[in-house]
Each structure stands twice: as C-alpha cells, then as structure tokens.
Scaffold this active site. Structure first.
Site, PDB file in Angstrom:
ATOM      1  N   TYR A  70      -1.773  -0.837  10.560  1.00 45.71           N
ATOM      2  CA  TYR A  70      -1.944  -1.167   9.135  1.00 45.71           C
ATOM      3  C   TYR A  70      -0.653  -0.865   8.370  1.00 45.71           C
ATOM      4  CZ  TYR A  70      -3.874  -1.116   4.378  1.00 45.71           C
ATOM      5  OH  TYR A  70      -4.106  -1.359   3.049  1.00 45.71           O
TER       6      TYR A  70
ATOM      7  N   SER B  31       0.861  -1.190   0.000  1.00 47.30           N
ATOM      8  CA  SER B  31       0.000   0.000   0.000  1.00 47.30           C
ATOM      9  C   SER B  31       0.888   1.227   0.000  1.00 47.30           C
ATOM     10  CB  SER B  31      -0.853  -0.014   1.283  1.00 47.30           C
ATOM     11  OG  SER B  31      -1.526   1.207   1.459  1.00 47.30           O
TER      12      SER B  31
END
Ligand SMILES: NC(=O)c1ccc[n+]([C@@H]2O[C@H](COP(=O)([O-])OP(=O)(O)OC[C@H]3O[C@@H](n4cnc5c(N)ncnc54)[C@H](OP(=O)(O)O)[C@@H]3O)[C@@H](O)[C@H]2O)c1
Length: 246
Positions: A154, A141
């Site tokens: 995350y 990401s």
C-alpha cells in the site's frame, strides 16, 4: 473557502463512499458540477439523489480499465463542455505482511491505486491541455510518506502516486494545469473493510476507532486547494488527526 468553486466541473473518481462521497456533498453544496464515478453504481445514484445531481452525471467506472475512466471524463465534457478538476481518489488498502504472499491483494492495489490514477490523468489531460487550465488532485496518504510493517505494498502505491504527481506537476506547467497530492492520515471511511487478513483487519480497525477523524476533513482540503486563485498551485497537503502520531 468556497471562492472559485461555483460552476466548476469536477470529476470524482471513487465517489461511492468515504472521502469521495463526502467531497461530492461539499462540492455540490458550494455550487460545483460534480460527475461521479465508481463501480457501485447504486451507491452513486443514491448520492446523486441526495445532493441533487442528475443521474446523467453518474458513470459506472472501474479504474482498472482505462477506457471506463475515459468514458467518465468524456461524460463530464459532454454534459458541461469542460473539465476543471479530476479527483483521482479510488483506492484500497488490504494490508498484510509480505510473508503472507497475498499476491492478488498486491496486484489489486497496484492496479487501482497506481494504474487507476494514471488512467484518470490520461483521461483528463488532453481536455485540460486544450483548455489551458485544470486541476488534477491525486490522493496519496500518510503511507505515501512513510512505510510500516504490514503496509508495504500500500505504501509503495501511495509513494508512487506522489512521484507521479510531482513529475506531472513539472510536465504540465506550460499548459496552466495545477497538480495537488493530497495525503490524509486516518479518516473514518470504508477503507478498512477490505482487509482480507482477520488479525490485521482487527488491528487496523482498532487504530481507526481510536484515532480516525470524519471525512469532511478531507473534503475541506479539496475545497481549499480548488478555491485558490488560478495563479496559485497548491501541490502538497498532508494532514493527520491531531491525535495520530505515526
Ligand atoms: N480513509 C483513510 O484513512 C485514508 C487515508 C489515506 C489515504 N486514503 C485514500 O483515500 C482514497 C479514498 O478511500 P476512502 O478512505 O474514502 O475509502 P472507501 O470508503 O473504501 O472508498 C474507496 C473508493 O474507491 C473506489 N474504488 C475502489 N476500487 C475501485 C475501482 N476498481 N474502480 C473504481 N473505483 C474504485 C470505491 O468505489 P467502488 O467500490 O464502488 O468501486 C470507493 O468509492 C483511497 O485512495 C485511499 O487509499 C484514505
């Protein structure tokens, strides 16, 4: 961009929605043989029907369980006698500030986003080593390149995916295996549905509504990397919506 796609056997882990499902559509259209894994098997069978794939190529899979991921990859090899690509895409993003102590969310992200990727590697690697070819695509990401308040765990999991991918890339060179870390920015999927803190969820949804781009952006990156000749190993793709600053 569809060179070298036709006939390839591609295992998509986390194929039931969002980026994985859209990639399955693009790959099936380009003539790849996709094998679909995720927990929501009814979503997978509906997708299989939509893209003309046999239900044999649907395997209910929880990536937290290494044996289930192995069964998914084994199915691909049973059906097609090889595996060319694994897309380790299963993931979730229940953001919250650390001070809220959402320990269950932290553990789930570690289990799915990190261990799930490792389980995919473990399942595919022996076959790819024996074949002396294969491509492992791990989904990181933009958050794997940055860290922001509220997204710490995350981000940590997505940094870990990059580290695992880069180490793997170096280790598997002798076996002719290619490794890509694919890092999207905001893409419209179900990812924001699983944020457990209402105020955080609203902030992220507002951000996605303003900036997110469609999932075909991601699918085209996968097809681009796959379509390269065997001697070309695309290792990193980071993309954002043109309007996304962070
Ligand atoms: N969308 C974005 O903006 C964005 C940006 C950067 C990175 N990413 C990454 O892209 C990947 C795909 O996410 P998405 O955006 O497409 O979100 P999504 O629509 O929520 O899809 C997530 C996928 O992961 C699967 N999954 C979750 N937990 C699982 C488990 N325990 N076992 C097996 N599969 C599991 C889900 O399937 P089931 O629930 O059916 O199991 C689903 O297929 C994730 O790794 C995410 O972190 C997304």
């Amino acid at each position: 961009m569809t060179d070298n796609i036709e006939g390839k056997v591609v295992v998509i882990v986390g194929a039931s929605s969002g980026l994985g499902a859209e990639t399955a559509r693009h790959l099936a259209k380009a003539g790849a043989k996709v094998v679909l894994g995720a927990r929501r098997v009814e979503r997978l069978t509906a997708l299989a029907d939509e893209i003309g794939v046999s239900h044999d190529a649907v395997v209910q899979t929880d990536v937290v369980d290494a044996a289930q991921v192995k069964a998914l990859v084994d199915r691909a090899v049973e059906l097609h006698a090889r595996i060319d690509v694994i897309l380790n895409n299963a993931g979730l993003m229940p953001h919250s500030p650390l001070e809220r102590l959402k320990i269950d969310d932290w553990n789930q992200m570690i289990d799915v986003n990190i261990k799930g990727v490792l389980h995919g590697i473990a399942a595919a690697l022996p076959y790819m080593q024996a074949q002396k070819s294969g491509q492992i695509i791990n989904v990181s990401s933009v958050a794997g390149h940055t860290v922001r308040p509220g997204g710490v765990v995350y981000s940590a999991t997505k940094h870990a995916v990059r580290v695992i991918s880069e180490g793997l890339r170096q280790e598997v060179k002798p076996h002719g295996i290619r490794v890509l870390t694919l890092s999207p920015g905001a893409v419209a999927t179900e990812l924001t549905d699983h944020i457990t803190e209402a105020d955080v969820a609203k902030g992220i949804r507002d951000f996605y509504e303003e900036y997110a781009i469609p999932a075909d952006s991601f699918a085209r990156c996968v097809l681009f990397a796959m379509s390269q000749p065997e001697e070309v190993d695309i290792n990193e793709i980071l993309f954002r919506p043109t309007s996304q600053q962070l």
